[in-house]
Design an enzyme around this catalytic site. Structure first.
Site, mmCIF file in Angstrom:
data_model
loop_
_atom_site.group_PDB
_atom_site.id
_atom_site.type_symbol
_atom_site.label_atom_id
_atom_site.label_comp_id
_atom_site.label_asym_id
_atom_site.label_seq_id
_atom_site.Cartn_x
_atom_site.Cartn_y
_atom_site.Cartn_z
ATOM 1 N N SER A 194 3.675 -1.423 14.390
ATOM 2 C CA SER A 194 3.823 -2.672 13.661
ATOM 3 C C SER A 194 4.167 -3.773 14.665
ATOM 4 O O SER A 194 3.819 -3.688 15.840
ATOM 5 C CB SER A 194 4.891 -2.519 12.574
ATOM 6 N N TYR A 212 -3.061 -11.635 9.980
ATOM 7 C CA TYR A 212 -2.471 -10.594 10.829
ATOM 8 C C TYR A 212 -1.086 -10.222 10.301
ATOM 9 O O TYR A 212 -0.757 -9.039 10.145
ATOM 10 C CB TYR A 212 -2.384 -11.076 12.278
ATOM 11 N N LYS A 265 0.199 -6.490 8.580
ATOM 12 C CA LYS A 265 1.344 -5.727 9.046
ATOM 13 C C LYS A 265 2.457 -5.657 8.005
ATOM 14 O O LYS A 265 3.179 -4.660 7.916
ATOM 15 C CB LYS A 265 1.865 -6.320 10.364
#
Length: 281
Positions: free
Chosen positions: A125, A139, A143
């Site tokens: 992560s 993005y 995550k």
């Protein structure tokens, strides 16, 4: 290890081999790892976006080794662009790779891990899964989604002796910020945001660079990158998987602890604006 051909994935593969581990590494093009001639290394082709291929490849990995004690979901890439600038294709591919890829690999491995009664899933992560950054919305979203299902997964798997850790990475000098990064088509209205975050009014032209599937770094502050060698990240990961009782969340990398502190403090300030909310002591 998924996304093992470059950057953090490659560094961790090399480090694991160096300490005597047997490694099954995956990459979209296994030829990119042909220079790592090692008897204890098996390289399998894998596009993590393909669920059917993921299940077949994971089954083969367990057949090759007999058992897998550590599974590292590393495949991913960075997508940069204001939300208004991103196309549907770009958004879906970001989620298919960074989120669904890790989900499919985890799901495929679960029956095998339960059968052996042990295992440790490490999801690569980022500090961007704690906070957020302009131009990195998708993005960050990929995550945050990874962390959401993984936290629940950790509770589901605990009775079976299987551990899950979210490795929240800081800045490392990998291909993530280079050939593994994709950019939107710039809308002039967001030039100020690009200047503040990237230090340039337009997105760079990376069309000449080969694409890859791997991500493991994060901006340390707006407009500033703090990078360390990926080998240092590999040291941190090796230490993590050696822990007998690893945490659900582990911060690794330069500047990462400070960024998490800043992100959590910003969230705390938001909640404190609510007179009915009391922050736990």
């Amino acid at each position: 290890m998924t996304g093992a051909n470059r950057g953090l994935g490659r560094a961790f593969t090399v480090a694991a081999l160096a300490v005597g581990d047997t490694v099954v590494a995956t990459a979209r093009d296994p030829r990119s790892m042909s220079d790592l001639a090692e008897e204890r290394l098996t390289v399998l082709p894998l596009d993590v976006r393909d669920r059917e291929q993921v299940f077949a490849t994971v089954a083969k990995a367990f057949d090759v080794t007999g058992r897998i004690e550590v599974l590292v979901n590393n495949a991913g890439y960075g997508l940069v662009g204001a939300l208004e600038e991103l196309t549907e294709t770009q958004i879906r591919d970001q989620m298919d790779t960074n989120f669904y890829g890790a989900l499919w690999v985890s799901q495929a491995a679960l029956p095998h891990l339960r059968a052996q009664g042990s295992g440790h899933i490490v999801q690569i992560s980022t500090v961007g899964a704690v906070g957020s950054l302009p131009l990195f919305s998708m993005y960050n979203a990929s995550k945050w989604a990874l962390e959401g299902f993984s936290a629940s997964l950790a509770d589901e798997l605990r009775p079976f002796g299987i551990k899950v850790t979210l490795a929240q990475m800081g800045g490392f000098d990998t291909d993530w910020a280079k050939s593994s990064m994709k950019f939107a088509e710039a809308v002039p209205a967001y030039s100020a945001a690009r200047e503040a975050i990237l230090g340039m009014p337009d997105y760079p032209d990376l069309s000449a660079l080969p694409s890859t599937e791997e991500a493991s770094t994060e901006p340390a502050a707006e407009g500033e990158w703090v990078e360390a060698a990926p080998e240092l990240a590999a040291v941190g990961l090796l230490a993590l998987v050696a822990e007998p009782h690893p945490p659900l969340r582990k911060i690794i990398g330069p500047g990462a602890h400070q960024m998490v502190t800043m992100a959590l403090d910003a969230r705390r300030q938001d909640y404190l604006a609510d007179p009915e909310f009391s922050w736990p002591s």
